[in-house]
Structures are given as C-alpha cells and as structure tokens.
Design a protein around this motif. Structure first.
Motif, PDB file in Angstrom:
ATOM      1  N   LEU A  12       0.824  -1.211   0.000  1.00  0.00           N
ATOM      2  CA  LEU A  12       0.000   0.000   0.000  1.00  0.00           C
ATOM      3  C   LEU A  12       0.854   1.254   0.000  1.00  0.00           C
ATOM      4  O   LEU A  12       0.606   2.196  -0.766  1.00  0.00           O
ATOM      5  N   ALA A  13       1.888   1.269   0.840  1.00  0.00           N
ATOM      6  CA  ALA A  13       2.732   2.467   0.936  1.00  0.00           C
ATOM      7  C   ALA A  13       3.559   2.656  -0.334  1.00  0.00           C
ATOM      8  O   ALA A  13       3.655   3.767  -0.872  1.00  0.00           O
ATOM      9  N   GLY A  14       4.169   1.583  -0.828  1.00  0.00           N
ATOM     10  CA  GLY A  14       5.029   1.679  -2.011  1.00  0.00           C
ATOM     11  C   GLY A  14       4.239   2.106  -3.242  1.00  0.00           C
ATOM     12  O   GLY A  14       4.703   2.932  -4.041  1.00  0.00           O
ATOM     13  N   TYR A  31      10.265  -1.699  -7.079  1.00  0.00           N
ATOM     14  CA  TYR A  31      10.690  -3.098  -6.913  1.00  0.00           C
ATOM     15  C   TYR A  31       9.703  -3.841  -6.018  1.00  0.00           C
ATOM     16  O   TYR A  31       9.422  -3.402  -4.916  1.00  0.00           O
ATOM     17  N   GLU A  32       9.220  -4.956  -6.515  1.00  0.00           N
ATOM     18  CA  GLU A  32       8.342  -5.819  -5.708  1.00  0.00           C
ATOM     19  C   GLU A  32       8.845  -7.255  -5.866  1.00  0.00           C
ATOM     20  O   GLU A  32       9.013  -7.733  -6.976  1.00  0.00           O
ATOM     21  N   MET A  33       9.056  -7.926  -4.738  1.00  0.00           N
ATOM     22  CA  MET A  33       9.657  -9.275  -4.816  1.00  0.00           C
ATOM     23  C   MET A  33       8.672 -10.361  -5.253  1.00  0.00           C
ATOM     24  O   MET A  33       9.080 -11.433  -5.689  1.00  0.00           O
ATOM     25  N   THR A 139       9.145  -7.464   5.837  1.00  0.00           N
ATOM     26  CA  THR A 139      10.300  -7.227   4.957  1.00  0.00           C
ATOM     27  C   THR A 139      11.138  -8.501   4.881  1.00  0.00           C
ATOM     28  O   THR A 139      11.321  -9.183   5.891  1.00  0.00           O
ATOM     29  N   SER A 140      11.672  -8.803   3.689  1.00  0.00           N
ATOM     30  CA  SER A 140      12.406 -10.068   3.536  1.00  0.00           C
ATOM     31  C   SER A 140      13.701 -10.033   4.365  1.00  0.00           C
ATOM     32  O   SER A 140      14.285  -8.969   4.581  1.00  0.00           O
ATOM     33  N   PRO A 141      14.135 -11.207   4.861  1.00  0.00           N
ATOM     34  CA  PRO A 141      15.248 -11.252   5.823  1.00  0.00           C
ATOM     35  C   PRO A 141      16.538 -10.576   5.353  1.00  0.00           C
ATOM     36  O   PRO A 141      17.201  -9.897   6.142  1.00  0.00           O
ATOM     37  N   GLY A 337       5.297   3.662   5.092  1.00  0.00           N
ATOM     38  CA  GLY A 337       4.438   2.524   5.409  1.00  0.00           C
ATOM     39  C   GLY A 337       4.624   2.039   6.829  1.00  0.00           C
ATOM     40  O   GLY A 337       5.131   2.741   7.701  1.00  0.00           O
ATOM     41  N   GLN A 338       4.214   0.801   7.019  1.00  0.00           N
ATOM     42  CA  GLN A 338       4.178   0.235   8.372  1.00  0.00           C
ATOM     43  C   GLN A 338       5.563   0.199   9.018  1.00  0.00           C
ATOM     44  O   GLN A 338       5.689   0.266  10.233  1.00  0.00           O
ATOM     45  N   ILE A 339       6.593   0.136   8.225  1.00  0.00           N
ATOM     46  CA  ILE A 339       7.956   0.056   8.761  1.00  0.00           C
ATOM     47  C   ILE A 339       8.345   1.332   9.533  1.00  0.00           C
ATOM     48  O   ILE A 339       9.270   1.326  10.337  1.00  0.00           O
ATOM     49  N   GLU A 343       0.412   1.862  12.052  1.00  0.00           N
ATOM     50  CA  GLU A 343      -0.246   0.553  12.079  1.00  0.00           C
ATOM     51  C   GLU A 343      -1.528   0.659  11.261  1.00  0.00           C
ATOM     52  O   GLU A 343      -2.356   1.519  11.543  1.00  0.00           O
ATOM     53  N   GLY A 344      -1.659  -0.187  10.247  1.00  0.00           N
ATOM     54  CA  GLY A 344      -2.923  -0.207   9.500  1.00  0.00           C
ATOM     55  C   GLY A 344      -2.750   0.141   8.027  1.00  0.00           C
ATOM     56  O   GLY A 344      -1.792   0.798   7.634  1.00  0.00           O
ATOM     57  N   TYR A 345      -3.727  -0.330   7.237  1.00  0.00           N
ATOM     58  CA  TYR A 345      -3.680  -0.116   5.783  1.00  0.00           C
ATOM     59  C   TYR A 345      -3.666   1.381   5.427  1.00  0.00           C
ATOM     60  O   TYR A 345      -2.868   1.830   4.607  1.00  0.00           O
ATOM     61  N   VAL A 346      -4.617   2.121   6.020  1.00  0.00           N
ATOM     62  CA  VAL A 346      -4.782   3.525   5.616  1.00  0.00           C
ATOM     63  C   VAL A 346      -3.592   4.346   6.115  1.00  0.00           C
ATOM     64  O   VAL A 346      -3.068   5.218   5.409  1.00  0.00           O
TER      65      VAL A 346
HETATM   66  C1  LIG Z   1      -0.450 -10.688   8.892  1.00  0.00           C
HETATM   67  C2  LIG Z   1      -0.849  -9.255   8.896  1.00  0.00           C
HETATM   68  C3  LIG Z   1      -2.185  -8.907   8.885  1.00  0.00           C
HETATM   69  C4  LIG Z   1      -2.569  -7.546   8.878  1.00  0.00           C
HETATM   70  N1  LIG Z   1      -3.887  -7.239   8.849  1.00  0.00           N
HETATM   71  C5  LIG Z   1      -4.276  -5.953   8.784  1.00  0.00           C
HETATM   72  C6  LIG Z   1      -5.664  -5.620   8.685  1.00  0.00           C
HETATM   73  O1  LIG Z   1      -6.529  -6.488   8.647  1.00  0.00           O
HETATM   74  N2  LIG Z   1      -6.017  -4.316   8.624  1.00  0.00           N
HETATM   75  C7  LIG Z   1      -5.081  -3.331   8.655  1.00  0.00           C
HETATM   76  O2  LIG Z   1      -5.450  -2.147   8.567  1.00  0.00           O
HETATM   77  N3  LIG Z   1      -3.760  -3.609   8.739  1.00  0.00           N
HETATM   78  C8  LIG Z   1      -3.330  -4.892   8.813  1.00  0.00           C
HETATM   79  N4  LIG Z   1      -2.001  -5.212   8.908  1.00  0.00           N
HETATM   80  C9  LIG Z   1      -1.033  -4.132   9.096  1.00  0.00           C
HETATM   81  C10 LIG Z   1      -0.540  -3.318   7.879  1.00  0.00           C
HETATM   82  O3  LIG Z   1      -1.257  -2.162   7.790  1.00  0.00           O
HETATM   83  C11 LIG Z   1      -0.493  -3.966   6.581  1.00  0.00           C
HETATM   84  O4  LIG Z   1       0.460  -4.978   6.682  1.00  0.00           O
HETATM   85  C12 LIG Z   1      -0.159  -3.030   5.385  1.00  0.00           C
HETATM   86  O5  LIG Z   1      -0.280  -3.804   4.255  1.00  0.00           O
HETATM   87  C13 LIG Z   1       1.198  -2.391   5.471  1.00  0.00           C
HETATM   88  O6  LIG Z   1       1.487  -1.672   4.292  1.00  0.00           O
HETATM   89  P1  LIG Z   1       2.962  -1.551   3.731  1.00  0.00           P
HETATM   90  O7  LIG Z   1       2.871  -0.972   2.382  1.00  0.00           O
HETATM   91  O8  LIG Z   1       3.805  -0.875   4.733  1.00  0.00           O
HETATM   92  O9  LIG Z   1       3.475  -3.052   3.634  1.00  0.00           O
HETATM   93  P2  LIG Z   1       2.933  -4.239   2.689  1.00  0.00           P
HETATM   94  O10 LIG Z   1       1.561  -3.970   2.250  1.00  0.00           O
HETATM   95  O11 LIG Z   1       3.233  -5.509   3.403  1.00  0.00           O
HETATM   96  O12 LIG Z   1       3.868  -4.115   1.399  1.00  0.00           O
HETATM   97  C14 LIG Z   1       5.209  -4.402   1.437  1.00  0.00           C
HETATM   98  C15 LIG Z   1       5.603  -5.026   0.109  1.00  0.00           C
HETATM   99  O13 LIG Z   1       7.009  -5.135   0.053  1.00  0.00           O
HETATM  100  C16 LIG Z   1       7.374  -6.368  -0.547  1.00  0.00           C
HETATM  101  N5  LIG Z   1       8.742  -6.676  -0.085  1.00  0.00           N
HETATM  102  C17 LIG Z   1       9.149  -7.034   1.149  1.00  0.00           C
HETATM  103  N6  LIG Z   1      10.495  -7.181   1.153  1.00  0.00           N
HETATM  104  C18 LIG Z   1      10.935  -6.897  -0.112  1.00  0.00           C
HETATM  105  C19 LIG Z   1      12.213  -6.894  -0.724  1.00  0.00           C
HETATM  106  N7  LIG Z   1      13.312  -7.208  -0.047  1.00  0.00           N
HETATM  107  N8  LIG Z   1      12.308  -6.566  -2.044  1.00  0.00           N
HETATM  108  C20 LIG Z   1      11.192  -6.251  -2.760  1.00  0.00           C
HETATM  109  N9  LIG Z   1       9.954  -6.262  -2.219  1.00  0.00           N
HETATM  110  C21 LIG Z   1       9.829  -6.569  -0.906  1.00  0.00           C
HETATM  111  C22 LIG Z   1       6.298  -7.318  -0.052  1.00  0.00           C
HETATM  112  O14 LIG Z   1       6.180  -8.429  -0.903  1.00  0.00           O
HETATM  113  C23 LIG Z   1       5.053  -6.436  -0.063  1.00  0.00           C
HETATM  114  O15 LIG Z   1       4.351  -6.522  -1.271  1.00  0.00           O
HETATM  115  C24 LIG Z   1      -1.577  -6.537   8.912  1.00  0.00           C
HETATM  116  C25 LIG Z   1      -0.249  -6.900   8.924  1.00  0.00           C
HETATM  117  C26 LIG Z   1       0.134  -8.227   8.918  1.00  0.00           C
HETATM  118  C27 LIG Z   1       1.595  -8.583   8.907  1.00  0.00           C
END
Ligand SMILES: Cc1cc2nc3c(=O)[nH]c(=O)nc-3n(C[C@H](O)[C@H](O)[C@H](O)COP(=O)(O)OP(=O)(O)OC[C@H]3O[C@@H](n4cnc5c(N)ncnc54)[C@H](O)[C@@H]3O)c2cc1C
Length: 435
Positions: A12-14, A31-33, A139-141, A337-339, A343-346
């Motif tokens: 979502l963030a990317g 980049y998406e893995m 995030t991948s190890p 993003g979450q990192i 906390e959360g999608y939005v």
């Molecule tokens: C199991 C779980 C359930 C969750 N459920 C909810 C929920 O129901 N409602 C809610 O609001 N929030 C939820 N969350 C919290 C969070 O808001 C979401 O995870 C949200 O998707 C985070 O957005 P993001 O863009 O930061 O990360 P993500 O949406 O996880 O996107 C990160 C992307 O980076 C990619 N990636 C990772 N490492 C690498 C790499 N080394 N190289 C290239 N690509 C890489 C991944 O494949 C992924 O597509 C949940 C989290 C987890 C872990």
C-alpha cells in the motif's frame, strides 16, 4: 531512467509513493519481490495486496480513520480512489473487493508512463540514488539485515507489543488518583482495585477470547514483554506482583495501599490520551472493551487504540527520521508505510503518500513538505518522528494524537471539532503548497 526514484515494496505504501512521485513528474522504479518470493502472509502476485481484512475501517469523517481517508482523498491518493471505486457494502466501513482493488492498482501503475515495475527482491539497500523503503511489516530477511546495518541493531524491531490507549476525559475522576510510586511525583494515573475486583478481573482475563497467533508468529518469544493473559496463565497473583503491583502507592481516598493497581501513563503532555502500562494483549478488541471496563475508573473508558501483539518489522522512527520521513543520516533515503511505526492499511498508505511527494521534491530541488500537526496525516507524521516518544510502539490513527479543540467539548462533539479543523487546515496547506 535518469534521476529515477527507487521504491522498494509494492504494498500500500510503495504503490501510493510511486503514484505520487510519478504524478509529480518523476520517473519511478518500483521493486516488488512477488511472485519471485512471498512473505509468509502475502499470497497474490498483485500489487497493493490486503493481507488480512478487506476493510479499511470506518469511512465516517468524524472518526479518526475516516478523517484520514478524507484527507487522503484531498491529496489525490491512488489507494483511496481505487478503494472508493471497488467498495462493497459494509455499513459505515469502507470495505473493498480485494481482488479488483489490487488488480486496478496494479494496472494503473503498470500502465503509468513514468513507472517501471521490477519483480525482484532487493537484498541490499542501494548505495546511490533517491530511495523509498516501503517493504512493510514482513520485509524479507536479507533486506532486514541491510536495514539493520543502516539504522543500528537496537533501532529495528521484529514484533510490536501494543497496550491500549484511552481518552483522558473518559476516566472516572472520582475513582482514579494521580501518583508515582513512593510519593515521587504524580506522573501516573492509578486505578485502584480491591481483592474481589482483582480476582473477578483475572477470571475474565482467563476467559476472554484471544486472537490466535499465526503460524509465522509462533516462534516469537515475548519473554520480558508477555501479553497480560499469558502472565495470568502463570498464576493468579502474577499480575499483582507484575504490572499491577500496588507497592509504593497509597489511595488518597482510603489512606491504604490497594490490592492491585492498573497504572496509566500519559501519551502526551496534554494528558488527553493515556496508555495502560504493561497491558499488551492478544485479547480480541470487543473483549478488551468489556474486560478493561471492569477496571475501577475505566467503566466508561473511550478507547483510542486497542492492545495487540504481532510479528512486525519497524524502525525507531523518533530517533531515525526527519518529519519529511527522510533518514536523518542519509537524506536521500525515505521510509514509508508500516515500517515507520504506523499501524494499518490507511496509515501505511498515508506514510507512502508523504514519502512519495517528498522524494519527488528532493529530486526537483523543491522544499520538502510536512503536513500540519492538526491534521490526521500530520498527527501521524508527528507521532512517529517525535523525539520525546522514547517508548515507541506502532500507532494507528486516533484523535489522541491530534491537539484537542479549545473549550470543553467532549465525546462526539470534540471529535467533530477536531475533524473540521483538520480538514480546514489541510485544505489551506494544500493550496499553500500547490498540491
Ligand atoms: C499478517 C498481517 C495482517 C494484517 N492485517 C491488517 C488488517 O486487517 N487491517 C489493517 O489495517 N492492517 C493490517 N495489517 C497491518 C498493515 O497495515 C499492513 O500490513 C499493510 O499492508 C502495510 O502496508 P505496507 O505498504 O507498509 O506493507 P505491505 O503492504 O506488506 O507491502 C510491502 C511489500 O514489500 C514487498 N517486499 C518485502 N520485502 C521486499 C524486498 N526485499 N524486495 C522487494 N519487495 C519486498 C512485499 O512483498 C510487499 O508486497 C496486517 C499486517 C500483517 C503482517
């Protein structure tokens, strides 16, 4: 692509960051893995995958997450636009058809003339160029290792331990009392319990329904930071000797030490939000509301955030990030993003939006932008980057992170006033910055 911005993670963030940077005229390498490699929670090769619920929570602008959505719409968020287009009926919540939602976002990014999508795992932080790290809670190890080298070992966390937060003006002032242990100040708000109240509370903690651990979470050992319900399993008196110990606290109304105490710590100087110290928990939200309202003084508590514990990857943003979401030691690197500790999608989307806009500003030699702290998006940025925030834990958007309105408004009226001011301030900020 010359001067292209590199974005790691097509969640979502990317995706939001890529869209914002590209719309600002920049070339983007995203980049998406997936599908080469999947995290333990992701299953679809599509971008912007919703890993769990298909709900983006409340859509009511007088609710904090509804307000954040409204702000994202004003800021031309791609994620919000597509969420609105793919909405399914869910009452006051904005829920989406997750497959169509992810398909549409993938398609918009794939067909954008300035965005190139590379399906590769990024194992190491690139040494040059403007970069947005949005690789998420899983995030991948190998990339985790590289981030750890960048931020320092003690600044990257692998699980969260979130205690509930309640609104200051929802406490029962006739029961709670301010005091620190042994009369050393009055930093804490204390909820005193007698023996019967404590035993009844423990019984309900045992019976309360919990969120099960997911497979990839089970190896986590929370020793030193156990969920309260697990502490209860170790013995009925464990909490009374642990986070609920009354030692050094005298209830001014009785002149005696209570049998047990729940301590609340201020989340902000204004005391509008307080957390239940040591109450990280896997209890379901409804159960938290029911059981924690048994605590004397919290009968009518209004919860700004519920407790939780998850597998999560996040950095200590208050010491590492500027308010522009730039990494302080290397300003070419943004986190999103979450990192970042939201906390959360939005909320993750919101951090992607700011990082994307600012990454473009940096390349284009424009001033970087920080939204006003009176807005939901600005409140979140302030929360994650506030250096006073030493015991940092991830946060969802809530009214406790925004300044309260002047006057004596309470409950819904207070939230409405905060939301109206937020939207007005954001509108002005958008006009001022030509967004
Ligand atoms: C199991 C779980 C359930 C969750 N459920 C909810 C929920 O129901 N409602 C809610 O609001 N929030 C939820 N969350 C919290 C969070 O808001 C979401 O995870 C949200 O998707 C985070 O957005 P993001 O863009 O930061 O990360 P993500 O949406 O996880 O996107 C990160 C992307 O980076 C990619 N990636 C990772 N490492 C690498 C790499 N080394 N190289 C290239 N690509 C890489 C991944 O494949 C992924 O597509 C949940 C989290 C987890 C872990």
């Amino acid at each position: 692509m010359a001067d292209a911005i590199t974005i790691v993670g097509g969640g979502l963030a990317g995706c939001e960051a890529a869209w914002q940077a590209a719309q600002a005229g920049m070339s983007v390498n995203l980049y998406e893995m997936k599908p080469v490699r999947f995290s333990p929670a992701h299953v679809s090769p599509l971008l912007a995958e919703l890993v769990c619920s298909n709900s983006l929570r409340s859509n009511n602008p007088h609710n904090a997450v509804g307000l954040l959505k409204e702000e994202l719409r004003l800021l031309n968020s791609l994620i919000m636009k597509v969420a609105d287009e793919t909405r399914v009926p869910a009452g006051d919540a904005l829920a989406v058809d997750r497959r169509i939602f992810a398909e549409k976002i993938t398609c918009r990014l794939e067909t954008h003339p300035r965005i190139k999508i590379l399906r590769e795992e990024v194992n190491r932080i690139p040494k040059e160029g403007i970069l947005v790290l949005a690789s998420g809670p899983l995030t991948s190890p190998s990339l985790v290792e590289s981030i750890q080298k960048l931020t320092g070992q003690d600044s990257l966390y692998f699980y969260d331990a979130i205690a509930p937060i309640v609104e200051g003006d929802s406490l029962n002032a006739h029961i709670v009392f301010r005091a620190s242990r042994y009369g050393e100040g009055n930093d804490y708000v204390n909820c005193p319990m007698n023996r019967e109240e404590y035993y009844r509370f423990i019984e309900e903690l045992k019976r309360g329904e919990k969120v099960p651990y997911r497979d990839f979470e089970s190896p986590i050992h929370f020793e030193g930071c156990l969920p309260i319900e697990e502490m209860v399993e170790r013995g009925i008196e464990t909490l009374a000797h642990g986070p609920m110990k009354p030692v050094g606290l005298i209830n001014p109304r009785t002149g005696r030490m209570p049998y047990a105490v729940v301590q609340l710590r201020l989340e902000n100087e204004r005391g509008t939000a307080l957390n239940l110290v040591g109450f990280q928990t896997k209890l379901k939200w409804k159960e938290q509301e029911r059981i924690f309202r048994m605590i004397p003084g919290l009968e009518n508590a209004s919860f700004l955030r519920f407790g939780s514990m998850h597998r999560n990857t996040f950095i200590h943003s208050p010491t590492l990030l500027e308010k522009t979401l730039q990494f302080k030691k290397e300003l070419r690197i943004f986190f999103a993003g979450q990192i970042t500790g939201v906390e959360g999608y939005v909320e993750s989307t919101a951090m992607g939006l700011i990082a994307g806009i600012n990454a473009a500003c940096l390349v284009q030699n424009k001033s970087l932008m920080v939204p006003p702290e009176t807005t939901a998006i600005g409140g979140l940025v302030h929360y994650v980057t506030n250096q006073q925030n030493r015991e940092f834990q991830p946060m969802n958007v809530n009214f406790g992170i925004l300044p309260p309105p002047s006057g004596r408004l309470r409950g819904r009226d207070k939230h409405k006033a905060i939301a109206e001011k937020a939207l007005k301030d954001l509108q002005e900020w958008i006009e001022l910055n030509g967004l």
